[in-house]
Design an enzyme around this catalytic site. Sequence first.
Site, PDB file in Angstrom:
ATOM      1  N   GLU A   1      38.691  45.778  51.217  1.00  0.00           N
ATOM      2  CA  GLU A   1      38.500  44.843  52.324  1.00  0.00           C
ATOM      3  C   GLU A   1      39.761  43.998  52.521  1.00  0.00           C
ATOM      4  OE1 GLU A   1      34.775  42.874  53.108  1.00  0.00           O
ATOM      5  OE2 GLU A   1      35.741  40.923  53.065  1.00  0.00           O
TER       6      GLU A   1
ATOM      7  N   ASP B   1      36.966  39.357  44.473  1.00  0.00           N
ATOM      8  CA  ASP B   1      36.997  38.680  45.764  1.00  0.00           C
ATOM      9  C   ASP B   1      38.249  37.809  45.949  1.00  0.00           C
ATOM     10  OD1 ASP B   1      36.131  37.822  48.205  1.00  0.00           O
ATOM     11  OD2 ASP B   1      34.599  36.453  47.435  1.00  0.00           O
TER      12      ASP B   1
END
Length: 504
Positions: A279, A169
């Site tokens: 992402e 992340d």
Amino acid sequence: MLNYKSLMEKNLTCKQIKIQAHKYGIYADSVSTAAGTLFFIARADGEKRLVAQGSEAVLSRFEGEDVSSGVKECYLNTNNCKVMREYFPYMSPSPIKGHSISIGLGDRLGVATPGHLRIAKKYPIFPVVAQQSMRELTLTGRTYDDVLTDASWAVFQEGYKRGFGADGDHLKSAKEIEYALGCGYTMITLDCSETIDNGIYALSPVQTKERYMQLDEGYRNDMEAKYLGKNIVLRGGTQLENTEQLFYQTVLVYKGSIELATSIYHDVIKKQGRHIDFEVSLDETLSTTHPLAHYIVAAELSEKGVDIASLAPRFVGEFQKGIDYIGDVCAFEKDFAIHSCIADHFGYKISVHSGSDKFTVFPVVGRITNGNFHLKTAGTNWLEFVRMVAIDDPSLFRRLYKFAVRNFEGATAHYRVNATLDKFPDIDKMADEELPNLFETEMVHTRQLMHITYGYILNEKHENESYAYKDSLYKLAYEKESSYYNLLEKHIGRHIQTLGIQPY
Ligand code: ZN
């Protein structure tokens, strides 16, 4: 609780063990067989272990201690986890691809996943249970291997076979991304914040144009031909605001992000030879993502062959950590609908970051996306942990809280929060039973206080170098795990229900 060892001598079947599991500290859902060997996770002397009973050929592959002939207690470490994945492939993470609702459930301590999976068993969500940023790794003293290993053992403990994701992340460089991918992560969130030039928004139209004219002429011509003064209509008929000034701003602010995402995709992601959920995150920055900016970034990436799974804009209003949405819900709905439409137009998911506790906007997210989105939570899982401490060990909690108050000012350097020192209740005036109330939704100040100081809490050491709190917290996590799992099931359950997700 009886020791599992007394059960092993009875030569029972899997089914018989499952029935009696709880009496022996065995996780019933983990009882499984593969390669002629019986496996389960049991509680043993303050620590969980994988117990294996079978042939020497299989047992010798695991690191651990022999307990009796043909029975071995194996450590829940990364090497053993890798061996287990050969026998139980569902212990490996997999891409989100094909699952319309996915939820990132960051677990900083590595003890929350079973609680998350108990929810995932009831609702049609794809859980990304391994999700950590580099900053979280540093503050928790864990590695990407550790995070994925802990999550994978939890998957085995709970017998969760529907698949789970692993998200590196908010990574910012090829090096960080290669690190996560090397550990087997299936999702990468590229944090473009350092390439977003917010200073541009402070320039006057004339200054903006001047800056724009300094860009390479060929590049300008190409971008102008595609976007300047163009009537941009999305699938479904939504028309985007597209003024000259907005165009210049977008090009100047996001040029670097487009270049970064393009090079990361082609030089790192694509070279993996396996599907990675890629992402792109534009959220960790000071400026709201204008729909035109979202569109141009997406269109450019699409033209450059960058296959993104999701994109996280920064929406209007405030998404502060660990508390509800701050802002006008109607304005959010309008803004979110356009971003969602752009995502649909290009065929990826809209991703909602800092998604912990945003209860007032969850119904909008669920409804507008028609149940197709990615949502990230992390801090709230830590806060539920601290709530558990307040319930199960009030005196430890009191020490934590006071320590957090003392370190609050320092911690605010890293987070944007509304909490202020004068708003924290004096807990000396509170009874033990009242302490868990400090985590209620409306207690935004104390929630933020405990949220942003987690790094301080976990890293504080005594003079003799031993941890001031960390070891006690892990000990409590072990002793009171069902208390924590129950809190998570309830709290993340509230997220899921507010998003309008129906149970199976
Ligand atoms: Zn983010």
